[in-house]
Design an enzyme around this catalytic site. Sequence first.
Site, short mmCIF file in Angstrom:
data_model
loop_
_atom_site.label_atom_id
_atom_site.label_comp_id
_atom_site.label_asym_id
_atom_site.label_seq_id
_atom_site.Cartn_x
_atom_site.Cartn_y
_atom_site.Cartn_z
N SER A 88 1.39 -5.58 3.08
CA SER A 88 2.84 -5.59 3.31
C SER A 88 3.55 -6.66 2.47
O SER A 88 4.70 -6.99 2.74
CB SER A 88 3.12 -5.81 4.80
OG SER A 88 2.31 -6.84 5.30
N CYS A 142 2.47 6.02 8.87
CA CYS A 142 1.57 6.27 7.75
C CYS A 142 0.57 7.39 8.09
O CYS A 142 0.08 7.46 9.23
CB CYS A 142 0.82 4.98 7.43
SG CYS A 142 -0.37 5.18 6.11
N SER A 201 -2.17 -8.14 10.23
CA SER A 201 -3.60 -8.01 10.55
C SER A 201 -4.45 -7.90 9.29
O SER A 201 -5.45 -8.59 9.13
CB SER A 201 -3.78 -6.76 11.42
OG SER A 201 -5.12 -6.42 11.54
N ASN A 202 -4.03 -7.04 8.36
CA ASN A 202 -4.89 -6.84 7.18
C ASN A 202 -4.95 -8.10 6.32
O ASN A 202 -5.98 -8.41 5.75
CB ASN A 202 -4.45 -5.59 6.40
CG ASN A 202 -3.21 -5.81 5.57
OD1 ASN A 202 -3.29 -6.21 4.43
ND2 ASN A 202 -2.03 -5.56 6.15
N GLU A 244 0.18 -0.72 16.06
CA GLU A 244 -0.60 0.48 15.73
C GLU A 244 -1.58 0.82 16.84
O GLU A 244 -1.73 1.99 17.24
CB GLU A 244 -1.36 0.26 14.41
CG GLU A 244 -2.19 1.48 14.03
CD GLU A 244 -3.18 1.20 12.91
OE1 GLU A 244 -2.81 0.54 11.93
OE2 GLU A 244 -4.33 1.67 13.03
N CYS A 302 0.86 -1.19 0.00
CA CYS A 302 0.00 0.00 0.00
C CYS A 302 0.90 1.24 0.00
O CYS A 302 2.12 1.13 0.15
CB CYS A 302 -0.86 0.00 1.26
SG CYS A 302 0.15 -0.04 2.75
S1 SF4 Z 1 -2.41 -0.54 5.58
FE1 SF4 Z 1 -1.35 0.66 7.18
S2 SF4 Z 1 0.48 1.44 6.17
FE2 SF4 Z 1 -0.91 0.77 4.55
S3 SF4 Z 1 -2.04 2.62 3.96
FE3 SF4 Z 1 -3.25 1.54 5.51
S4 SF4 Z 1 -2.64 2.46 7.44
FE4 SF4 Z 1 -1.10 3.02 5.94
#
Ligand code: SF4
Length: 414
Positions: free
Chosen positions: A380, A152, A319-320, A182, A58
């Site tokens: 990531s 970020c 996490s994502n 975070e 991202c």
């Molecule tokens: S996933 Fe985390 S690092 Fe990537 S844009 Fe969203 S907040 Fe920012």
Amino acid sequence: MSANLKSYIQKSMGFKKEVKPLLHETYSSSLIDWMKEHAFRLNVEPLTFYLAEEFGFCYGVDRAVELAYESRKMFADKKIFLTSEIIHNPRVNAVLREKGIEFLSLNNEKLVEDNFKQIQSDDVVIIPAFGTTTQELDKLRDIGCTLVDTTCGSVMNVWKRVSRYGKDGFTAVVHGKYDHEETRATCSRVTQYTHGQYLVVRDLEQARYVCRFILGEINKETLLSYFSKEALSPNFDPDRDLKKIGCANQTTMLSSDSIEIADRIQEAMVKRYGRENIDQHFRHFDTICSATQERQDAVRKLIEQKMDLYLVIGGFNSSNTGHLVEMASEYGPAFHIQDPSDVISKDEIRHKLPYVKDIHITRDWLPKGRVKIGVTAGASSPNRVIEEVMKRVIEAAELRMPPFVSTALSEGKS
Ligand code: SF4
């Protein structure tokens, strides 16, 4: 922020030109570029890979990794530390370690005092994309080192919201994981205010407990015993601290859950205090970042196309990525893998199970005959790893890349 620090850097240090080729060489993928030009598909009979339309690195991760590389160039002769993993991807972290960047904290462990003792004012410390706590920032300021802050902008947006809650006497109810870097950083922004309080709810079930307390169905002892201590601000008193609530979320949560949690809490507050008084008792800002949202929307599109299975690539502690797996797993077998070595063979795949931390080996994961494989990756994951995973699947299935794709790749054409 910059008081006492030798230097506080948030922008490019002027080495973009030098680091771009290095980043390209390490993380880019001509196969992924080719797929983007060809409807996000790769057909290797009888397998068809369907790549999600949004996936992988991202904007926040791009920037953080680039700044880390630039730091190495800029401070070639200095000691460089990262307060934790720069992002949740083992490959990227390993490369930074090879470049001599030291990690102060790993696997979400809290920073230990000793780790900070080794930092000197001459050293450089990089704050990762998730940010860091105000306490850790204070320590770094006291040391007076150089700070490269890659936090970020979307994370800072959450901090802005919860700081406002803390300032206005609203308890921040954060949908997130209390041990995620975070969220630890976010909670510290609340408690910088004398009366700032927070409560971290992980999922809908935990939010239900909060609602039951608001509605008087359970007492504070029951609520407090249900939540882990780390999920609550010190001295959290539900009787006092759940009268005014501001909802926010870790940027990488499942957006539908975050919205539902906020809706349920709002509904409970309306029942308790009346619709006419709700503004004095409830606030909400959706703080899911656009990159997370786009990746989740893209998985929904894959699901609509009815895949036979899903490969979701990303660090096991990402996490994502975990949420992308959870979404896909509702509609078919979904395998969360970190890298190509997890594809052991066409019969066995090693993967993290959705919702839990267990690593599991599934047998007979690749069906026979025509198979539609949905592929995506967390924010990531470098494109290079996605390419390697697909190539590994092709190899494990004893297939070959179609000649026209191989030719295009070897000629560097897309
Ligand atoms: S996933 Fe985390 S690092 Fe990537 S844009 Fe969203 S907040 Fe920012």
